[in-house]
Design an enzyme around this catalytic site. Structure first.
Site, PDB file in Angstrom:
ATOM      1  NE  ARG A   1       2.242  -8.003   9.740  1.00  0.00           N
ATOM      2  CZ  ARG A   1       2.149  -6.920   9.195  1.00  0.00           C
ATOM      3  NH1 ARG A   1       3.349  -5.928   9.107  1.00  0.00           N
ATOM      4  NH2 ARG A   1       1.427  -6.573   8.133  1.00  0.00           N
TER       5      ARG A   1
ATOM      6  CE  LYS B   1       3.214   0.006   4.511  1.00  0.00           C
ATOM      7  NZ  LYS B   1       2.576  -0.038   3.166  1.00  0.00           N
TER       8      LYS B   1
ATOM      9  CD  GLU C   1      -2.882   1.076   2.306  1.00  0.00           C
ATOM     10  OE1 GLU C   1      -2.744   0.235   3.444  1.00  0.00           O
ATOM     11  OE2 GLU C   1      -3.409   2.044   2.396  1.00  0.00           O
TER      12      GLU C   1
HETATM   13  P1  ATP Z   1       2.516  -2.053   7.603  1.00  0.00           P
HETATM   14  O1  ATP Z   1       1.848  -2.529   8.744  1.00  0.00           O
HETATM   15  O2  ATP Z   1       3.945  -1.776   7.926  1.00  0.00           O
HETATM   16  O3  ATP Z   1       1.951  -1.023   7.067  1.00  0.00           O
HETATM   17  P2  ATP Z   1       1.261  -3.588   5.611  1.00  0.00           P
HETATM   18  O4  ATP Z   1       0.907  -5.146   5.779  1.00  0.00           O
HETATM   19  O5  ATP Z   1       0.155  -2.872   5.871  1.00  0.00           O
HETATM   20  O6  ATP Z   1       2.469  -3.215   6.724  1.00  0.00           O
HETATM   21  P3  ATP Z   1       1.579  -3.484   2.914  1.00  0.00           P
HETATM   22  O7  ATP Z   1       2.160  -2.192   2.212  1.00  0.00           O
HETATM   23  O8  ATP Z   1       0.162  -3.740   2.850  1.00  0.00           O
HETATM   24  O9  ATP Z   1       1.844  -3.240   4.627  1.00  0.00           O
HETATM   25  O10 ATP Z   1       2.421  -4.762   2.807  1.00  0.00           O
HETATM   26  C1  ATP Z   1       2.862  -5.115   1.182  1.00  0.00           C
HETATM   27  C2  ATP Z   1       3.148  -6.503   1.460  1.00  0.00           C
HETATM   28  O11 ATP Z   1       4.249  -6.849   2.377  1.00  0.00           O
HETATM   29  C3  ATP Z   1       1.966  -7.522   2.106  1.00  0.00           C
HETATM   30  O12 ATP Z   1       2.087  -8.602   1.342  1.00  0.00           O
HETATM   31  C4  ATP Z   1       2.399  -7.782   3.498  1.00  0.00           C
HETATM   32  O13 ATP Z   1       1.757  -8.807   3.783  1.00  0.00           O
HETATM   33  C5  ATP Z   1       3.896  -7.759   3.402  1.00  0.00           C
HETATM   34  N1  ATP Z   1       4.415  -7.425   4.783  1.00  0.00           N
HETATM   35  C6  ATP Z   1       4.230  -6.184   5.502  1.00  0.00           C
HETATM   36  N2  ATP Z   1       4.996  -6.037   6.595  1.00  0.00           N
HETATM   37  C7  ATP Z   1       5.842  -7.345   6.545  1.00  0.00           C
HETATM   38  C8  ATP Z   1       6.467  -7.798   7.435  1.00  0.00           C
HETATM   39  N3  ATP Z   1       6.812  -7.273   8.624  1.00  0.00           N
HETATM   40  N4  ATP Z   1       7.124  -8.981   7.398  1.00  0.00           N
HETATM   41  C9  ATP Z   1       6.815  -9.907   6.279  1.00  0.00           C
HETATM   42  N5  ATP Z   1       6.031  -9.164   5.280  1.00  0.00           N
HETATM   43  C10 ATP Z   1       5.503  -8.212   5.543  1.00  0.00           C
HETATM   44 MG    MG Z   2      -1.621  -2.663   4.709  1.00  0.00          MG
END
Ligand code: ATP
Ligand code: MG
Length: 562
Positions: free
Chosen positions: A262, A272, A35
């Site tokens: 994760r 983020k 995102e």
């Molecule tokens: P954040 O909470 O940091 O915003 P998010 O999952 O909302 O994380 P996204 O941009 O939606 O962030 O993530 C893109 C991809 O990266 C998704 O497939 C997500 O599952 C993966 N991802 C995000 N954070 C992690 C992590 N800490 N470890 C492994 N994969 C991750």
């Molecule tokens: Mg997300």
């Protein structure tokens, strides 16, 4: 990038099984779906290395898909930063796509769901809807709008799209089961009204699709074979499949969602939203502050793409949540820089040293090995003269036997130069040593082969020649948080654990003149002090260095002492 392909993790086993059951290898396709609401962090690197690693392993395309359904938080700046980080990590995507490209298709499918009797417009407030949700042990209550006619639903939904209603007045919900044991299946919201400009579609849309409705259908449109996401989406899988069933055409590939744990890293936070808070509240200087666990922060700090890929490989892909020790990340960059970083000398906390028997005005060029770990790195030349800087910590007037550095009446070797003996000091009014007077042994030059040069002295210290040295700023970093898991405390905000001493700026350090040609991002080892790189804040007049990592893991030692 053969190192990425090594072990077969449980996701690869799932893929292998699918292949053995008849899935064509040519049908394999993956995606990385960020995102664009912030910069990528080291957790994302796990997902990137996983998805792009599978792409390399199976020679399959990997799409970069921006999951941009939330116009309130998304920006072009983040899109650009994310692309830059993935490329820097060394990966190539097949196509760059945006969920927002599918808004029309998603809308058309939503209309089909309404016609099927599988979706309805609810006029209740979000509070009312939440109240009717029930609990895991208590069934929910059907909305009074659940049995609305198809015609009425179609009419209101179109008006929602056209902007005829205010935010919060209507939502489109899937009609599933208000008593499902999976709370997500209790008539989840598919669309909400949001009158915000979108970073790509501008004012076109007044309604925006929710994550669950968007993600699986986007996978389906792109014909992603394996949609790999983190564990918190496990409960969403049922909904992912339910939505797919509503639009699925038997002749097409049906995407499969599978989940992995994760990546969590000790002594930092990895969401983020929280990282944005650190930026906005001024705890750090930006997303790429070298203390941040972002890819851009690590890059600025001096991490290399291969060190991050190696770390991701070693840390592995797990089925259950766990925390990876940040020392493992530091180990990988230290190991790599040991092999590639040229050795140079820098003095961070200087005191003047005068070699009284070295002729005034004399200069000589000494040869210094660029990197003992790399024979091909060769030698550089190093100017030596009568007046030098050494580290204050490397001198004591008196000290016990364990102090192998310079003390009065004793000898040390100056790295790559001569053996010296300290004879006297000059102090200021406060009694602080401001000048150390030494004599040197002219026959003891390193590498000269003389008997005197082979003489063993206990200590070797680093130095720079005052008249030749360059002034530099050096930034030393410590962990951003003092707690191993700053966001795991129920009663405390993660920001309460911020380390007040995470940045120590040395405004006037001295580095050897060979660094005059150093370029931004160059990695070096300051002998005895650690690995450093050149920060983009450097100017023609003044170099700025970041300490990437110390030579040893001093934290591990401190922890042992506790
Ligand atoms: P954040 O909470 O940091 O915003 P998010 O999952 O909302 O994380 P996204 O941009 O939606 O962030 O993530 C893109 C991809 O990266 C998704 O497939 C997500 O599952 C993966 N991802 C995000 N954070 C992690 C992590 N800490 N470890 C492994 N994969 C991750
Ligand atoms: Mg997300």
């Amino acid at each position: 990038m053969s190192e990425i392909k090594k072990s077969l993790n449980f996701l690869e086993q799932i893929i292998e099984e699918d292949l053995s059951k008849g899935l064509e290898k040519s049908a394999l396709k993956f995606r990385f779906p960020p995102e664009p609401n912030g910069y990528l962090h080291i957790g994302h690197a796990a997902s990137i290395c996983l998805n792009f690693g599978l792409g390399l392993k199976y020679d399959a395309p990997v799409n970069l898909r921006f999951d941009d359904t939330n116009p309130e938080k998304e920006e072009q700046e983040y899109v650009d930063a994310i692309k830059k980080d993935i490329e820097w990590l060394g990966f190539k995507w097949a196509d760059v796509l945006f969920s927002s490209d599918y808004f029309q298709q998603l809308y058309d499918w939503a209309v089909i769901l309404i016609k099927q009797g599988n979706a309805y417009v609810d006029d209740q407030t979000s509070e009312q809807i939440a109240q009717q949700k029930g609990t895991p042990t208590l069934d929910g209550t059907n909305s009074p709008f659940r049995e609305r006619s198809v015609e009425e639903n179609l009419e209101i939904f179109e008006k929602m799209k056209n902007g005829n209603f205010d935010e919060g007045t209507h939502v489109l919900r899937a009609k599933i089961d208000m008593s499902s044991s999976n709370m997500l299946m209790r008539d989840p919201v598919m669309y909400r009204i949001l009158k915000r400009a979108h970073h790509r579609t501008g004012e076109d849309w007044k309604i925006y699709p929710m994550y669950d409705w968007t993600h699986g259908e986007s996978d389906y449109i792109e014909q992603i074979s394996h949609s790999l996401c983190t564990l918190e989406f496990k409960h969403h899988r049922e909904l992912y499949d339910w939505f797919l069933d509503r639009v699925y055409d038997q002749n097409k590939l049906r995407p499969k969602q599978r989940e992995f744990a994760r990546r969590n890293l000790s002594y930092t936070v990895m969401s983020k939203r929280k990282l944005l808070e650190l930026v906005q509240d001024g705890y750090v200087k930006g997303w790429d502050d070298p203390r941040m666990p972002t890819i851009s922060g690590l890059r600025r700090r001096g991490y290399t793409p291969s060190s991050i890929r190696d770390f991701s490989e070693t840390a592995g892909i797990a089925k259950r949540d766990n925390v990876t020790d940040i020392a493992l990340l530091e180990f990988h960059i230290r190991t790599e820089l040991n092999k590639i970083a040229p050795r140079v000398m820098a003095v961070l906390n200087p005191v003047k040293l005068v070699i009284t028997n070295y002729p005034e005005g004399k200069e000589e060029l000494l040869a210094a090995e660029n990197n003992p770990e790399d024979e091909e790195a060769g030698f550089i030349t190093l100017p030596f003269s009568r007046e030098l800087f050494i580290e204050k910590e490397d001198f004591r007037e008196v000290a016990n036997k364990k102090f192998f550095r310079l003390k009065l009446g004793k000898e040390v070797r100056l790295k790559n130069a001569y053996i010296i003996q300290a004879n006297s000091v000059i102090k200021d009014d406060n009694g602080e040593v401001i000048e150390i007077h030494c004599t040197y042994d002219p026959d003891s030059k390193s590498g000269s082969g003389t008997e005197a040069s082979m003489r063993k002295v206990k200590g070797t210290i680093h130095w720079v020649s005052i008249q030749h040295a360059l002034e530099a700023e050096v930034r030393l970093y410590d962990r951003l948080f003092t707690d191993e898991a700053p966001d795991s405390h129920k009663d405390k905000n993660f920001k309460e654990f911020i380390n007040p001493d995470s940045l120590n700026v040395i405004e006037k350090a001295y580095v050897e003149p060979s660094l005059a040609t150093a370029a931004v991002a160059d990695n070096v080892q300051f002998q005895r002090l650690g690995y450093f790189n050149v920060d983009p804040d450097s100017t023609d007049d003044k170099l700025v260095f970041n300490r990437t990592v110390a030579l040893r893991d001093s934290w591990a030692k401190m922890e042992q002492k506790k």
